[in-house]
Every structure is written in C-alpha cells, then in structure tokens.
Design an enzyme around this catalytic site. Structure first.
Site, mmCIF file in Angstrom:
data_model
loop_
_atom_site.group_PDB
_atom_site.id
_atom_site.type_symbol
_atom_site.label_atom_id
_atom_site.label_comp_id
_atom_site.label_asym_id
_atom_site.label_seq_id
_atom_site.Cartn_x
_atom_site.Cartn_y
_atom_site.Cartn_z
ATOM 1 N N ASN A 63 -4.895 -3.439 -4.153
ATOM 2 C CA ASN A 63 -5.532 -2.120 -4.159
ATOM 3 C C ASN A 63 -4.548 -1.013 -4.514
ATOM 4 O O ASN A 63 -4.538 0.046 -3.904
ATOM 5 C CB ASN A 63 -6.163 -1.847 -2.787
ATOM 6 C CG ASN A 63 -7.202 -2.891 -2.448
ATOM 7 O OD1 ASN A 63 -8.117 -3.131 -3.219
ATOM 8 N ND2 ASN A 63 -7.046 -3.535 -1.305
ATOM 9 N N CYS A 64 -3.754 -1.259 -5.518
ATOM 10 C CA CYS A 64 -2.709 -0.325 -5.947
ATOM 11 C C CYS A 64 -3.080 0.205 -7.333
ATOM 12 O O CYS A 64 -3.769 -0.456 -8.102
ATOM 13 C CB CYS A 64 -1.376 -1.089 -6.003
ATOM 14 S SG CYS A 64 0.026 -0.130 -6.600
ATOM 15 N N GLY A 65 -2.597 1.376 -7.644
ATOM 16 C CA GLY A 65 -2.815 1.917 -8.980
ATOM 17 C C GLY A 65 -2.197 1.050 -10.066
ATOM 18 O O GLY A 65 -2.594 1.108 -11.230
#
Length: 190
Positions: A63-65
């Site tokens: 769930n990271c950019g």
C-alpha cells in the site's frame, strides 16, 4: 602393478573432486538461510537460489505509492533471469504500508501485479529486528529509509549497491548498474 594403477585412479578422482569443491563459489553467511515463501507453506534456501548469481533484493509494501514498481521489477526479472539475475522481494510493514494478512499481500503481488519472482514472507528490514539479509545489506550499504529500496548484489554476494525508491527500476541509472553487475558476474563466473 594393478594395485598401484587402482591407487593412481583413486588419487586422480579425489583430486578432481577436491578441485571442483574448491572452485565452487561459496555462499555468503547472510544467504545461508531458509525463508518461508509469501503466503505459502513452501520454503526457499537462499543459498541454493542465489549461489554464484547476481541478486536484486527489494523491500516491498502493498500500500505504498511505489507499489507500482512491482510491474517494473517483474519486467526486469523476465528480461534478465536468463542472464542469471535472481530477484527477491521482502514484504515488510516497517513503514506501516503492508497488509496485516499475507493472503492480501500475495493477492496484490501475484494477481494485481503478476509477480513471478521470489517473494518471501513478511519480515522486518530495518532496526534490531531486521532479518539477517537486511542486517547485512544495511552494514554493507544502507538500511532502507522507505519501501522499495533496491539492492544489487554481485554474484559473489559481496558488492552491494543500494538505490532509493526514487530511482525507478526502469531508470537509465538503475539499468546501467544492473547490466554492469550482470557483466561483472559473467566475467568472474566465465
């Protein structure tokens, strides 16, 4: 005379076996470990997987950019695996962006991004709780300051280059370093 000839054959055979054992690349201590695969009962022996091969190690998060880097990492895996490159992903929640359930992490990796390279079970990658691989990488280069730090390790497991997530896996800078590492490993193994 037959005994002498037999003894000579045995000595030649054993000398060749010893020479081959000495010529075999040794596995660095930090890779002499077995790790659980992501959301699986299967394990992988990192020494067997990587021995004598250049390795790209990445700490990942679902769930990271930077999570779209999975697509670029998969493309690198497919393009360079025949040249010996091994890609290993280490999911981690050290930056609070990984799923709590490994099933969800696996879904994001395997289904959403089509990852086929080795993904391991979630573990710590920084601090005193870091797994043994990342303890070594931190000592040789730097500990990850965020998700998707990339570490290029030569075929002997000794030279480590670290790249922040701001350096995209498909950037010229990274590809040049990767291809130089592959070329160096080919020369030292060939």
């Amino acid at each position: 005379m037959k005994k002498l000839f037999g003894l000579l054959i045995v000595l030649v055979f054993h000398t060749n076996v010893w020479a081959k054992a000495d010529d075999a690349p040794s596995c660095p201590n930090y890779l002499q470990t077995t790790k659980q695969k992501l959301h699986s009962s299967q394990t992988v022996n990192l020494c067997e997987l990587t021995q004598g091969k250049p390795v790209l190690i990445v700490n990942t998060a679902s769930n990271c950019g930077y999570t779209p880097h999975f697509k670029q990492l998969e493309a690198i895996h497919k393009k360079y695996q025949k040249q010996g490159l091994v890609v290993i992903g280490f999911p981690s929640d050290d930056f609070f962006q990984e799923e709590d359930d490994e099933q969800e992490t696996a879904k994001i990796c395997y289904i959403n991004y089509g990852v086929t390279f080795t993904m391991l079970s979630t573990s710590a990658v920084r601090g005193s709780d870091a797994n043994d691989v990342f303890q070594y990488l931190s000592d040789k280069a730097t500990s990850p300051k965020w998700n998707f730090y990339k570490y290029l390790v030569d075929g002997k497991g000794k030279t480590v280059q670290a790249f922040s997530p701001r350096v995209s896996p498909d950037s010229d800078e990274f590809i040049q370093a990767l291809e130089a590492t592959l070329a160096e490993s080919t020369l030292s193994n060939g």
